[in-house]
Design a protein around this motif. Sequence first.
Motif, PDB file in Angstrom:
ATOM      1  N   HIS A 214      69.407  -3.413 -62.461  1.00  0.00           N
ATOM      2  CA  HIS A 214      69.645  -4.769 -62.934  1.00  0.00           C
ATOM      3  C   HIS A 214      69.119  -5.745 -61.894  1.00  0.00           C
ATOM      4  O   HIS A 214      69.247  -5.530 -60.695  1.00  0.00           O
ATOM      5  CB  HIS A 214      71.145  -5.011 -63.155  1.00  0.00           C
ATOM      6  CG  HIS A 214      71.742  -4.063 -64.136  1.00  0.00           C
ATOM      7  ND1 HIS A 214      71.644  -4.238 -65.494  1.00  0.00           N
ATOM      8  CD2 HIS A 214      72.415  -2.906 -63.953  1.00  0.00           C
ATOM      9  CE1 HIS A 214      72.252  -3.240 -66.105  1.00  0.00           C
ATOM     10  NE2 HIS A 214      72.729  -2.407 -65.193  1.00  0.00           N
TER      11      HIS A 214
ATOM     12  N   TRP B  67      71.082 -13.090 -65.252  1.00  0.00           N
ATOM     13  CA  TRP B  67      70.870 -11.661 -65.362  1.00  0.00           C
ATOM     14  C   TRP B  67      71.069 -11.262 -66.806  1.00  0.00           C
ATOM     15  O   TRP B  67      71.569 -12.026 -67.613  1.00  0.00           O
ATOM     16  CB  TRP B  67      71.806 -10.894 -64.436  1.00  0.00           C
ATOM     17  CG  TRP B  67      73.256 -11.093 -64.726  1.00  0.00           C
ATOM     18  CD1 TRP B  67      74.040 -10.351 -65.560  1.00  0.00           C
ATOM     19  CD2 TRP B  67      74.093 -12.127 -64.204  1.00  0.00           C
ATOM     20  NE1 TRP B  67      75.314 -10.847 -65.580  1.00  0.00           N
ATOM     21  CE2 TRP B  67      75.376 -11.938 -64.755  1.00  0.00           C
ATOM     22  CE3 TRP B  67      73.892 -13.197 -63.340  1.00  0.00           C
ATOM     23  CZ2 TRP B  67      76.440 -12.775 -64.460  1.00  0.00           C
ATOM     24  CZ3 TRP B  67      74.956 -14.020 -63.042  1.00  0.00           C
ATOM     25  CH2 TRP B  67      76.209 -13.802 -63.596  1.00  0.00           C
ATOM     26  N   GLY B  68      70.669 -10.063 -67.134  1.00  0.00           N
ATOM     27  CA  GLY B  68      70.831  -9.560 -68.500  1.00  0.00           C
ATOM     28  C   GLY B  68      69.743 -10.067 -69.434  1.00  0.00           C
ATOM     29  O   GLY B  68      68.719 -10.595 -69.009  1.00  0.00           O
ATOM     30  N   ALA B  69      69.974  -9.926 -70.725  1.00  0.00           N
ATOM     31  CA  ALA B  69      69.009 -10.339 -71.740  1.00  0.00           C
ATOM     32  C   ALA B  69      68.937 -11.862 -71.834  1.00  0.00           C
ATOM     33  O   ALA B  69      69.899 -12.564 -71.543  1.00  0.00           O
ATOM     34  CB  ALA B  69      69.405  -9.755 -73.095  1.00  0.00           C
ATOM     35  N   ASP B  70      67.784 -12.362 -72.239  1.00  0.00           N
ATOM     36  CA  ASP B  70      67.572 -13.807 -72.328  1.00  0.00           C
ATOM     37  C   ASP B  70      68.371 -14.470 -73.442  1.00  0.00           C
ATOM     38  O   ASP B  70      68.636 -15.656 -73.382  1.00  0.00           O
ATOM     39  CB  ASP B  70      66.091 -14.117 -72.537  1.00  0.00           C
ATOM     40  CG  ASP B  70      65.274 -13.795 -71.305  1.00  0.00           C
ATOM     41  OD1 ASP B  70      65.856 -13.794 -70.202  1.00  0.00           O
ATOM     42  OD2 ASP B  70      64.075 -13.541 -71.449  1.00  0.00           O
ATOM     43  N   ASN B  71      68.778 -13.718 -74.444  1.00  0.00           N
ATOM     44  CA  ASN B  71      69.444 -14.323 -75.594  1.00  0.00           C
ATOM     45  C   ASN B  71      70.976 -14.222 -75.518  1.00  0.00           C
ATOM     46  O   ASN B  71      71.655 -14.429 -76.499  1.00  0.00           O
ATOM     47  CB  ASN B  71      68.941 -13.678 -76.889  1.00  0.00           C
ATOM     48  CG  ASN B  71      69.164 -12.180 -76.908  1.00  0.00           C
ATOM     49  OD1 ASN B  71      69.627 -11.605 -75.939  1.00  0.00           O
ATOM     50  ND2 ASN B  71      68.822 -11.551 -78.012  1.00  0.00           N
ATOM     51  N   GLN B  72      71.522 -13.938 -74.341  1.00  0.00           N
ATOM     52  CA  GLN B  72      72.973 -13.857 -74.196  1.00  0.00           C
ATOM     53  C   GLN B  72      73.558 -15.226 -73.876  1.00  0.00           C
ATOM     54  O   GLN B  72      72.855 -16.157 -73.503  1.00  0.00           O
ATOM     55  CB  GLN B  72      73.340 -12.877 -73.090  1.00  0.00           C
ATOM     56  CG  GLN B  72      73.061 -11.440 -73.460  1.00  0.00           C
ATOM     57  CD  GLN B  72      73.495 -10.487 -72.357  1.00  0.00           C
ATOM     58  OE1 GLN B  72      73.673 -10.886 -71.224  1.00  0.00           O
ATOM     59  NE2 GLN B  72      73.653  -9.222 -72.704  1.00  0.00           N
TER      60      GLN B  72
END
Length: 58
Positions: free
Chosen positions: A6, A28-33
């Motif tokens: 990550h 961090w993580g997906a762009d759509n969160q």
Amino acid sequence: MKVETHTIKNEVFLSDDHNHRYLLQRTWGADNQAIVVVITLKPASVGGVENDLITMLI
């Protein structure tokens, strides 16, 4: 064995003299969160790498 990697992206907006931090953004993580916003007053450090106590606790 499964290995997960990550990445946390740090982005800092500073004043020209580097004495004031206007924005510290970590993503961090997906762009759509969903995004969480935390507003703090008078952060102790102005850099994007080092943390002050409040930033670590958040």
